[in-house]
Design an enzyme around this catalytic site. Structure first.
Site, PDB file in Angstrom:
ATOM      1  N   THR A 190      37.854  48.142  37.361  1.00 33.84           N
ATOM      2  CA  THR A 190      39.282  48.132  37.720  1.00 33.84           C
ATOM      3  C   THR A 190      40.166  48.984  36.800  1.00 33.84           C
ATOM      4  O   THR A 190      40.979  49.771  37.280  1.00 33.84           O
ATOM      5  CB  THR A 190      39.791  46.673  37.729  1.00 33.84           C
ATOM      6  OG1 THR A 190      39.118  46.002  38.787  1.00 33.84           O
ATOM      7  CG2 THR A 190      41.281  46.601  37.967  1.00 33.84           C
ATOM      8  N   HIS A 226      33.836  38.982  44.173  1.00 31.16           N
ATOM      9  CA  HIS A 226      33.025  38.461  43.069  1.00 31.16           C
ATOM     10  C   HIS A 226      32.557  37.033  43.356  1.00 31.16           C
ATOM     11  O   HIS A 226      31.458  36.650  42.995  1.00 31.16           O
ATOM     12  CB  HIS A 226      33.836  38.441  41.765  1.00 31.16           C
ATOM     13  CG  HIS A 226      33.907  39.776  41.085  1.00 31.16           C
ATOM     14  ND1 HIS A 226      32.814  40.362  40.508  1.00 31.16           N
ATOM     15  CD2 HIS A 226      34.937  40.639  40.893  1.00 31.16           C
ATOM     16  CE1 HIS A 226      33.155  41.531  39.980  1.00 31.16           C
ATOM     17  NE2 HIS A 226      34.446  41.725  40.215  1.00 31.16           N
TER      18      HIS A 226
HETATM   19 ZN   LIG Z   1      35.746  43.350  39.966  1.00 35.97          ZN
END
Ligand SMILES: [Zn+2]
Length: 540
Positions: free
Chosen positions: A73, A303
């Protein structure tokens, strides 16, 4: 006939006038952990006003990739907006080992600033570790700081890095018991009044409700079954099946933070972005403003439940509606044709490896502990010192230079021996040494991606790449970080002022986005740009 001619001339005049005017607002949308194929997998049930509006009324770059690893990210958001890769912007991961300070650092953590909107010291954040400018920064300089830049995301790094160094504001979401939009003194001495008022309304509480599928669950045919062994789920609920009673589950799942892992995290972002456009008067005059919006709940859901889950499908069907809501608000507040939007992702994701294994596709797990133990044992037997290895993080090894020197060992010898050892381990695709990476002559395709992600000062001494679909992660849920296609291939859609309608399979790369937006605005590219202008998306 004469009137007809006059109308054509008048139309051409106004049309060319409209085409020459710059966008009043550029909106950079990032969807966290969005694989390219989510556009095609879920397309049948997308509305005409969300993703499909951008896909069919704008320009669709269908073969868009990240050109570095690690695909995380922090580096993803920095690369999109700076037009370069970690090699130059320095955001080499979300967290990395600072070998000079001997500690792990977080990409936007900055203890020299104070939090705004919360008393928590955890929100001391700024872009100080990012070494280059974003196109928002260049636009600020170009407009004598009259063009605004605002960054918004659930995640601090998703708001801060895109907005750049000279942003007016970056706002991110604090969950826990607070459920509020926060910032730091890096940007201003206090939160703007509209943010204080927005937080005071406590609208976020309404999202602590039941999360059920948007449509009847039997119609979710683009995903696996709801009840399966590949999902992590929430604490306090045994089965990973719909519905999820968020009000009941919040206590055991960090209060308002539970919303991050549901589609409602994206709704919160849209609510706040719409409010920001209004109150900050973005796109109201002819000086271009920049708004960056990063939707992070897609990452948390990925996730938690994995690429093939019903939860993920539902999150994208709902995100499509959020996108439609944001575009509608832009039409209303800024005006149709007055703004330019691009939508991309910060990385993709791997199918849950256990799911792949169970379906005869090669996939593996590497256990972090035994991987490290193996290296330590090798160093002990070969060099009589098991503590030469200081740190392993982000697929890199950091060696203890002092210890190597004291033991009168050669750094080069240790590195080469370790490289050979690692190449002999199962599921190891490539191993590169620091000296190979700093030479800048990598011709191997994956090696080039490692090199683009390698910062000569802060990166490690050995970088390795695991074989496809191999991860160090729990056996439930998906993750990312590799240079493999499932992590690098993401959507890139341009839409609005100055953008052609079209599509291409030509390869485009993450660092092309910022120079393209800069070209559209007639401003310089960010200062460390390595990408190219995608001139085929810009109207003549
Ligand atoms: Zn991630």
């Amino acid at each position: 006939m004469k009137i007809y001619k006059f109308l054509i001339i008048a139309f051409c005049f106004f049309n060319s006038f409209a085409q020459n005017s710059k966008p009043k607002l550029v909106v950079g949308i990032v969807v966290d952990q969005m694989r390219y194929d989510y556009l095609t997998r879920f397309e049948a049930r997308f509305s005409d006003n969300g993703f499909k509006k951008l896909m069919y009324n704008g320009f669709n770059c269908k073969n868009h990739h990240f050109n570095y690893m690690p695909t995380y990210t922090g580096p993803g958001h920095a690369s999109i907006f700076t037009g370069t890769t970690p090699e130059n912007h320095g955001i080499i991961a979300n967290n990395w080992f600072d070998k000079f300070k001997n500690e792990s650092v977080y990409c936007v953590q900055d203890n020299s600033v104070n939090p705004l909107g919360t008393a928590s010291n955890k929100e001391r954040m700024s872009p100080h570790r990012m070494l280059s400018t974003t196109f928002g920064d260049v636009n600020r300089l170009h407009t004598q700081f009259k063009g605004k830049t605002i960054g918004i995301s659930i995640k601090d790094r998703g708001a801060i890095l895109p907005a750049g160094h000279s942003a007016n504001h970056a706002f991110w979401f604090r969950g826990e018991k607070e459920g509020a939009w926060v910032s730091s003194t890096y940007y201003s001495n206090e939160l703007p009044k509209w943010v204080i008022d927005f937080n005071a309304k406590k609208l976020i509480g309404k999202y602590l409700k039941e999360w059920n599928t948007l449509y009847p669950i039997a119609s979710y045919t683009s995903s696996g079954t709801d009840d399966n062994i590949y999902e992590h789920g929430f604490k306090g609920k045994e089965k990973t099946t719909f519905p999820y009673d968020l009000k009941a589950l919040q206590e055991q799942n960090s209060g308002f933070s539970i919303l991050k892992s549901t589609p409602y995290g994206n709704s919160i972002v849209t609510d706040f972005a719409v409010e920001a456009i209004k109150n900050e008067e973005l796109g109201k005059d002819s000086i271009t403003d920049v708004l960056t919006v990063s939707y992070s709940s897609t990452d948390y859901v990925g996730h938690n439940f994995g690429v093939n889950s019903v939860e993920l499908e539902d999150t994208y069907l709902r995100l499509d509606k959020e996108l439609a809501r944001l575009l509608k608000s832009l039409d209303k507040q800024v005006g149709k044709g007055e703004y330019t939007v691009f939508l991309t992702a910060d990385h993709g994701a791997v199918h849950v490896p256990q799911f792949l294994k169970d379906n005869k596709i090669p996939a593996y797990y590497v256990d972090k502990e035994s991987f490290k133990e193996g290296i330590d044992t090798f160093l002990q037997t070969t060099f009589k010192d098991e503590k030469i290895l200081k740190n392993i993080s982000n697929q890199q090894l950091f060696l203890d230079y002092k210890r190597i020197k004291e033991a009168k060992l050669s750094l080069d010898e240790v590195t080469k021996a370790l490289q050979h050892y690692l190449t002999q381990q199962p599921n190891m695709q490539y191993v590169f040494t620091r000296s190979e990476l700093v030479k800048r002559n990598m011709t191997n395709i994956v090696g080039k991606l490692v090199q683009n992600g390698f910062h000569q000062r802060s990166s490690g001494d050995i970088a390795y790449v695991l074989t496809p679909a191999t991860i160090s992660y729990s056996k439930t849920g998906s993750t990312h970080g590799s240079p493999q296609a499932y992590d690098t291939h993401v959507p890139l859609l341009f839409y609005g002022n100055g953008i052609k309608k079209g599509k291409t399979f030509k390869k485009t790369q993450v660092n092309d986005i910022a120079p393209t937006v800069s070209a559209l605005l007639g401003i310089s590219a960010p200062n460390a740009t390595t990408g190219k202008i995608l001139n085929f998306v810009i109207e003549d």
